[in-house]
Every structure is written in structure tokens, then in C-alpha cells.
Design an enzyme around this catalytic site. Structure first.
Site, PDB file in Angstrom:
ATOM      1  N   VAL A   1      30.798  39.842  41.550  1.00 20.91           N
ATOM      2  CA  VAL A   1      31.790  38.764  41.569  1.00 20.91           C
ATOM      3  C   VAL A   1      33.215  39.308  41.459  1.00 20.91           C
ATOM      4  O   VAL A   1      34.178  38.547  41.583  1.00 20.91           O
ATOM      5  CB  VAL A   1      31.529  37.751  40.433  1.00 20.91           C
TER       6      VAL A   1
ATOM      7  N   SER B   1      39.140  49.294  40.316  1.00 22.18           N
ATOM      8  CA  SER B   1      39.111  50.749  40.417  1.00 22.18           C
ATOM      9  C   SER B   1      38.235  51.391  39.355  1.00 22.18           C
ATOM     10  O   SER B   1      37.678  52.466  39.580  1.00 22.18           O
ATOM     11  CB  SER B   1      40.535  51.308  40.329  1.00 22.18           C
TER      12      SER B   1
ATOM     13  N   GLN C   1      33.129  47.095  38.037  1.00 23.43           N
ATOM     14  CA  GLN C   1      32.887  45.858  38.758  1.00 23.43           C
ATOM     15  C   GLN C   1      31.978  44.964  37.922  1.00 23.43           C
ATOM     16  O   GLN C   1      31.293  45.427  37.012  1.00 23.43           O
ATOM     17  CB  GLN C   1      32.292  46.104  40.138  1.00 23.43           C
ATOM     18  N   VAL C   2      31.995  43.668  38.247  1.00 23.53           N
ATOM     19  CA  VAL C   2      31.342  42.660  37.410  1.00 23.53           C
ATOM     20  C   VAL C   2      30.278  41.918  38.205  1.00 23.53           C
ATOM     21  O   VAL C   2      30.489  41.561  39.368  1.00 23.53           O
ATOM     22  CB  VAL C   2      32.376  41.658  36.859  1.00 23.53           C
TER      23      VAL C   2
ATOM     24  N   LYS D   1      29.702  43.883  33.140  1.00 26.42           N
ATOM     25  CA  LYS D   1      30.719  44.786  33.664  1.00 26.42           C
ATOM     26  C   LYS D   1      30.177  46.208  33.644  1.00 26.42           C
ATOM     27  O   LYS D   1      29.717  46.679  32.600  1.00 26.42           O
ATOM     28  CB  LYS D   1      31.981  44.671  32.812  1.00 26.42           C
TER      29      LYS D   1
ATOM     30  N   ASP E   1      47.391  41.780  28.485  1.00 25.36           N
ATOM     31  CA  ASP E   1      47.269  41.693  29.943  1.00 25.36           C
ATOM     32  C   ASP E   1      46.921  40.259  30.326  1.00 25.36           C
ATOM     33  O   ASP E   1      45.949  40.005  31.031  1.00 25.36           O
ATOM     34  CB  ASP E   1      46.186  42.665  30.424  1.00 25.36           C
TER      35      ASP E   1
END
Length: 528
Positions: free
Chosen positions: A131, A135, A138-139, A157, A292
Site C-alpha cells: 500500500v 526508499s 514499504q507497507v 512495515k 514529521d
């Protein structure tokens, strides 16, 4: 340290790509010496034909993505340091997103099984499709069976295979480029490129250990357990390790999709206030904040709560920093620029050789234009850019924790104004700031300080019997000490070596120190 040949080629390639994408040519050439001016003209000649038709931020984004994921991560990191690159460039870099294709599912399965030591089909009912890919990781959306037999969804993740080795190699190249710039490009020294790369290296190592991100999320969950309207996903520690992080799946709408949030019937003005107040509360109350908080890391849950994900970058404020921040805000509100300047000097942010009155004058030039304007027209980003100009003018050393706080405040303000163009930052912040000032600088704080003083006094009084006993021993031994001197016989040394009661040992040492002091006084009195 990177190989000089490899580093030189990497530097040449980076400069070429930046010039080709129009980044170098977008900077002004006025006032450049002949050599750099010639290079600037050459850079304009090799720009892509469409470079002039694109925004500078798009040029920079394209260039960094073309250079590779490590440069994208460098750009994202520099977005957190507007004190180094300037507020405008930091804002441009803040829009930078990873554009990395997902790695094969087989590699993700291998990473999960290696990290967690169990087969994927034992951990998950189903590991769905990717999804999101970036870098570093990924999830996936997965289904998990609960102990009672029910099912739930989770976000999994997974760190990219081999990413640590690749980033380490690239960071070595960055180190070579930074050393080259700092040695040969005088104007770059104020930006401290070597220190930037060292900080990036540490930050990246932390971000690549997903256990640390899980711990940050868990700490934030504890801090906000009683907060209304804000939460973070629950961590599944059983399925979390260095390279795998499993957390609660969030069925919400990303805050970047304002139209969908409006269509779902959420109160956008309330959301703007909620996100700003939540951030300030975390920073000023807890001294720990999500650093963030852009729209991609924020969701609106069906119940209207804001849910924050991706805690790879967090900020912390010490008690002194929180107090400094509160007093600075209070000083600007009161227009007491002299006091604000004195606070900067007291905190050590401005070198002692600078003049307090001149610094207060510069702060007045920033603060006075605020008054008389509608609050919703005041840009926090513009104010920060002025502050950074003052920073350079007075040779101030930026405090990383405060810079990170300021950067996040700008991002959060941007999120709020995407929901309400007339968002009033000062009205939204006032309740949180006032509450902090009342608790930390008001009567309640004075009572706490008084109580701490009383506790210290009682602790001293409790120690008085031991102190009196020591003086009594010294009084009995003083004639022998003066007549025969201090002697450590075998029995005394053996007792000190074998006695495991540290308090007794420390008491003996203290007694000998006092004895030496008294002997010095006695000798001085006798022969004085």
C-alpha cells in the site's frame, strides 16, 4: 571514508544532474566572481528545454529523485534544517516524496521470517498487497487472528533488503563531498556540510531500526492516552523487530485529501485547530513530539480524531528548552524585546561578544510588523525566515531541538491552513501556551519549587546526625592527628578493601577530608 576517485565522480555526477534539471541555474548569478559566474552560465546551457517552465521546487525534486533514494533522504533531512538551507528551500524540500518502486514480495517474506523467527502464515492470515513504498521500507495491509478467534487488520512495515549497505556506501560518498565543499568552497562552511552528513548518518541509522520507531509510537500513545481527538496506532510487539513493524490498521482519510474529508462531513476548521493544539501540547507539556507531521502521515478517523503515523523522526525538548520557548512567546506577546534578547544570551544562543541592545533592536524589527495585521495573514514561515536572517547576522548557534520544533510548527500551520485559509495560528495556540505558562511559570510552579526546596532542607536535616557523629569522632581523634599525623595501617587498609558497604567507605573518606582541612587550619593558626 569514500574512495577519492569514486567520490570525485559522484560529485561531478551530482553537479551535472543538478545543472541538467535546472537547479543550479535557478539560483541568482548577481555578484558571483568570474569563475563561479562562468560555471553558472554553463549550467544554464545544459538545462533541459522545459526547465524554465517548471517550478524550482519541481526541479529540485526531479534532480534528487534522479540521483537516487539516498539523495531523496538527504533532501528530506535538510527539510528539517531550515537554519542551514533557508526557510524557502526547506519548504520546497518538505514537499519531496520518495518515488521508489516496491521490492518483490518474496524478499519481504524472507525479511519478515528472518526478523521474527516464524513463518509468515503463522504470523498473518494474509499478507496483502503493498500500500506504500519508500526508499527505506514499504507497507503491507495484513490480516491477523486474535487469541479469541476474531480477525483484525494491521499495517506491516518491512525494511528494504540490503538498504543499510547501500545507504552506508552512499553516506561515505556524501562525507567526501561534504569535506570537499568545506575545504574548497568558503561560502559553504557556515552550512557545516560535514556536520550535516554526520547528523544524517545517525538519523538514518535510527530510522532503519523499526524497533525504535515502535518505541516512539508507544511513548506517544502513553502521553496522549487521555487526550481527546488525537491518537497513534497501537503497536503489535509480537510481530515487531528490527526490520519489521506491525501496528494497528487505520481506516481513515489522509489529510492530504481535503475534498474527501469535506465529503465525509468532518468539520475542517475544528481539524485545523486540533492538529495545531495537539502538536503544541505534545511539545510543551510532554517535551516529546512527532517531527514529521505532514499531510501524508496524518489521517482523520471516522470519529473525527486525528491519527498520526510514521514516528521515524521525533523531537524532544528539555525542561529548560520548554521554559525558554514559553518565555520567548510571552516576551513577543508583551513586546518586551529587551527581555527576549536577554533570554537568548542567558541560554547561550548568542555569543557573549554580541550586543544585547542591538539584538533586541533586530527582534523588534521582526516583532513590530506583526501588530496591526490580521492574525490569519501572518505567515509563521515568513517570521522564521526573518529569525534565521537574524541568526546569521549575530553568529548564533542554532539549537537542533528548537529548529526541529520550528520546522514542524511551520508544517503543522500549513496543514491547518489547507483546511481553513483564514486559520488564526495565535488564537489556536493561545490556550495551550497559556496553560503551560500558568503551570510552569505561575503560582503553581512557585509552590512546586518551594516544595522541592523544603524537601532538600529535610534531606539535609536527616543527614545531620551522621555529620554530628563525624565531628564527634574527629574531636576525639584530633590530638592524635596533630601529634602523630595521619596513618593508614594494614588493618585500616584491609577494612577498606573488604567492607562492601559503600556508605561506610564514603563516610570514612569524608571524615579524613574534613580532618585534613581542620589540620590545615590549625597549622595556619599556629604559625600564622
Amino acid at each position: 571514508m569514500a574512495n577519492p576517485v569514486t567520490g570525485t565522480f559522484a560529485l561531478i555526477r551530482a553537479v551535472y544532474v543538478l545543472a541538467r534539471e535546472g537547479v543550479v541555474g535557478s539560483f541568482p548569478a548577481d555578484g558571483l566572481p568570474p569563475g563561479p559566474a562562468l560555471l553558472h552560465r554553463l549550467a544554464r546551457l545544459i538545462e533541459r528545454g522545459s526547465a524554465e517552465d517548471r517550478a524550482r521546487s519541481d526541479n529540485l525534486s526531479r534532480a534528487l529523485n534522479r540521483l537516487g533514494p539516498s539523495y531523496v533522504k538527504l533532501g528530506q533531512f535538510l527539510a528539517t534544517r531550515p537554519d542551514l538551507v533557508g526557510a524557502a528551500t526547506a519548504q520546497e524540500l518538505g514537499q519531496l516524496q520518495d518515488r521508489v518502486p516496491p521490492f518483490p514480495r518474496e524478499q519481504a517474506v524472507a525479511e519478515i521470517e528472518t526478523t521474527l523467527g516464524r513463518r509468515v502464515d503463522e504470523l498473518f492470515i494474509d499478507l496483502g498487497e503493498v500500500v506504500g513504498a519508500a526508499s527505506i521500507a514499504q507497507v503491507y495491509k495484513a490480516r491477523i487472528r486474535n487469541p479469541d478467534g476474531s480477525e483484525r487488520f494491521a499495517a506491516v512495515k518491512v525494511v528494504r533488503p540490503g538498504v543499510r549497505v547501500r545507504f552506508l556506501r552512499q553516506l561515505e560518498t556524501f562525507a567526501f563531498i561534504a569535506q570537499f565543499l568545506e575545504r574548497y568552497v568558503r561560502s559553504s562552511r557556515r552550512l557545516r556540510p560535514v556536520a550535516v552528513v554526520e547528523t544524517l548518518s545517525q538519523s538514518t541509522r535510527i530510522e532503519m531500526d523499526l524497533r525504535l520507531e515502535a518505541a516512539a509510537s508507544s511513548e506517544m500513545a502513553e502521553n496522549t492516552a487521555d487526550d481527546t481527538g488525537f491518537r497513534v496506532p497501537r503497536i503489535d510487539w509480537e510481530r515487531t523487530g528490527r526490520d519489521v513493524l506491525t501496528m494497528e490498521w487505520i481506516d481513515g482519510i489522509k489529510m492530504s485529501d481535503v475534498a474527501a474529508i469535506v465529503a465525509a462531513g468532518h468539520d475542517t476548521k475544528r481539524l485545523g485547530v486540533l492538529i495545531v493544539q495537539s502538536f503544541l501540547r505534545h511539545a510543551m507539556r510532554d517535551g516529546f513530539f512527532h517531527a514529521d507531521m505532514h499531510q501524508g502521515n496524518l489521517f482523520v478517523a471516522p470519529d473525527g480524531a486525528v491519527v498520526a503515523v510514521d514516528m521515524g523522526i521525533v523531537g524532544r525538548l528539555s525542561d529548560d528548552s520548554k521554559r525558554f520557548l514559553a518565555e520567548i512567546l510571552y516576551g513577543f506577546i508583551r513586546r518586551d524585546y529587551r527581555r527576549v534578547a536577554e533570554l537568548h544570551f542567558e541560554a547561550g544562543y548568542v555569543p557573549r561578544g554580541q550586543d544585547v541592545a542591538s539584538f533586541a533592536q533586530a527582534l523588534r524589527a521582526i516583532g513590530e510588523p506583526i501588530y496591526g495585521q490580521p492574525a490569519e495573514t501572518i505567515s509563521m514561515g515568513h517570521l522564521l525566515s526573518l529569525l534565521f536572517e537574524v541568526t546569521e547576522l549575530f553568529d548564533m548557534r542554532a539549537r537542533p531541538e528548537l529548529v526541529l520544533l520550528q520546522k514542524t510548527m511551520v508544517v503543522v500551520e500549513g496543514v491547518a491552513r489547507s483546511f481553513d485559509p483564514k486559520f488564526n495560528m495565535w488564537v489556536a495556540a493561545e490556550p495551550v501556551v497559556s496553560e503551560y505558562i500558568l503551570n510552569e511559570l505561575g503560582p503553581a510552579a512557585k509552590l512546586r519549587e518551594a516544595r522541592q526546596g523544603v524537601d532538600s532542607l529535610f534531606h539535609l536535616l536527616r543527614s545531620t546526625p551522621d555529620f554530628a557523629a563525624g565531628l564527634e569522632i574527629l574531636a576525639r581523634q584530633m590530638p592524635d592527628l596533630i601529634e602523630k599525623g595521619i596513618r593508614l595501617d594494614d588493618e585500616t587498609l584491609n577494612n577498606l578493601a573488604t567492607d562492601k558497604r559503600s556508605s561506610v567507605v564514603m563516610r570514612l573518606i569524608a571524615q579524613w577530608i574534613i580532618a585534613l582541612s581542620l589540620m590545615t587550619i590549625a597549622v595556619g593558626y599556629t604559625f600564622g
